[in-house]
Design a protein around this motif. Sequence first.
Motif, short mmCIF file in Angstrom:
data_model
loop_
_atom_site.label_atom_id
_atom_site.label_comp_id
_atom_site.label_asym_id
_atom_site.label_seq_id
_atom_site.Cartn_x
_atom_site.Cartn_y
_atom_site.Cartn_z
N GLN A 1 19.43 6.88 86.55
CA GLN A 1 18.50 6.36 85.68
C GLN A 1 19.47 6.24 84.38
O GLN A 1 19.81 7.20 83.87
N ILE A 2 19.51 4.94 83.68
CA ILE A 2 20.34 4.88 82.58
C ILE A 2 19.26 5.09 81.35
O ILE A 2 18.66 4.19 81.12
N SER A 3 19.25 6.14 80.60
CA SER A 3 18.39 6.50 79.74
C SER A 3 19.05 6.39 78.78
O SER A 3 19.88 5.55 78.10
N ALA A 4 18.79 7.26 77.37
CA ALA A 4 19.44 7.18 76.17
C ALA A 4 19.22 8.58 75.72
O ALA A 4 18.38 9.31 75.74
N LEU A 5 20.37 9.17 74.85
CA LEU A 5 20.50 10.33 74.11
C LEU A 5 19.42 10.19 72.98
O LEU A 5 19.55 9.27 72.36
N GLY A 6 18.81 11.26 72.85
CA GLY A 6 17.67 11.67 71.71
C GLY A 6 16.44 11.18 72.17
O GLY A 6 15.59 11.14 71.17
N VAL A 7 16.18 10.84 73.27
CA VAL A 7 14.67 10.28 73.72
C VAL A 7 13.75 11.33 73.61
O VAL A 7 12.53 11.23 73.28
N THR A 8 14.28 12.55 73.72
CA THR A 8 13.37 13.83 73.95
C THR A 8 12.94 14.04 72.34
O THR A 8 12.08 14.99 72.06
N GLN A 9 13.59 13.76 71.24
CA GLN A 9 13.33 14.06 69.87
C GLN A 9 12.90 12.55 69.15
O GLN A 9 12.18 12.80 68.10
N GLY A 10 13.18 11.49 69.79
CA GLY A 10 12.81 10.13 68.98
C GLY A 10 11.37 9.86 69.10
O GLY A 10 10.57 10.41 69.78
N THR A 11 10.86 9.30 67.95
CA THR A 11 9.54 8.76 68.03
C THR A 11 9.24 7.39 67.95
O THR A 11 8.02 6.88 67.95
N SER A 12 10.43 6.52 68.37
CA SER A 12 10.00 5.20 68.67
C SER A 12 9.79 4.80 69.78
O SER A 12 9.44 5.69 70.71
N ASP A 13 9.05 3.83 69.93
CA ASP A 13 8.59 3.10 71.20
C ASP A 13 9.64 3.13 72.05
O ASP A 13 9.37 3.44 73.62
N TYR A 14 10.97 2.74 71.71
CA TYR A 14 12.04 2.79 72.69
C TYR A 14 12.10 4.23 73.41
O TYR A 14 12.19 4.36 74.71
N ALA A 15 12.18 5.31 72.45
CA ALA A 15 12.36 6.54 73.09
C ALA A 15 11.19 7.30 73.81
O ALA A 15 11.35 7.64 74.95
#
Length: 298
Positions: A104-118
């Motif tokens: 799964q290609i996710s993204a760094l920072g999704v565990t802290q992010g508040t955006s819909d993307y995260a």
Amino acid sequence: MNILLCGATGFVGRALMRAVQAEGHHVLPGVSHARGLPDEVVVDYTRDHASAVWLPRLASVDAVINAVGVLRDTPRRPIQSIHALAPIALFDACAEAGVQRVVQISALGVTQGTSDYAGTKLAADRHLEQLARQGRLQPTIVRPSVVFGQGGSSTALFLNLARLPVRLLPRPVIEARIQPVAVGELAEAVAHLLRSGAASLPAWVEAVGPQPVTMAEFVTSLRRQAGRSAGWQWPLPDWVTELSASVGDRIPASPWCHTSLAMLATDNVAPPGPFAALLGREATSYDRLLASPAAAAV
């Protein structure tokens, strides 16, 4: 192996296809519209929310790579469907069909992010982790920092900024730290994951360059790599930043919007050692990316 690669025609997907094929695997490109590619599989991430829809597509598949992503929510490409509902259905189908290998290609920072993307990326990641805890899959979640390479929208934004000798930059761009990773090295690392034995597969990988840099320093570095002077840069007033993001919200193709502004609020960095170990060498430094073959167009 036969590998279903969803998002095969995207910026990261094209690099993944080339790297995986170089390892001798057979790629089944998962595409949203028929492109005439050999053995392509047409998928609709806006509607394919049931595992039963995915099961026939997995009949001859040994591994799956999910590299589908969008920056923002739009009526034509709802982010909840594309990042969460469809991937979760795909992962459930993999578990039902016995397709153990999933990347799964996710993204760094999704565990802290508040955006819909995260939030939507994290929902799919956590579902995949749950399937792994149940022993139904052997997945790896790859979380890259900013991915750099010709053809990438964020890369185009950085390069356009680097052409300006005088730059007024949003304060988060001046302050936030990233660890840019070349798209080719990200793809190479994924290919190495598919080569590894099941027992040696990491649960997740943070794909980052060797050292962190602020976005402003990165833009200055790109100018120097292109043989230009450093130029000058100052912070934009916050109200101008907000206004520019609002304008970007109305332009679907723009990489600058409130989503990207929110993503800049958190540092996007991680220890570089594990990614270097997966590559078998240190990744390309941010100050050498412009000339790196790993960041070339694919």
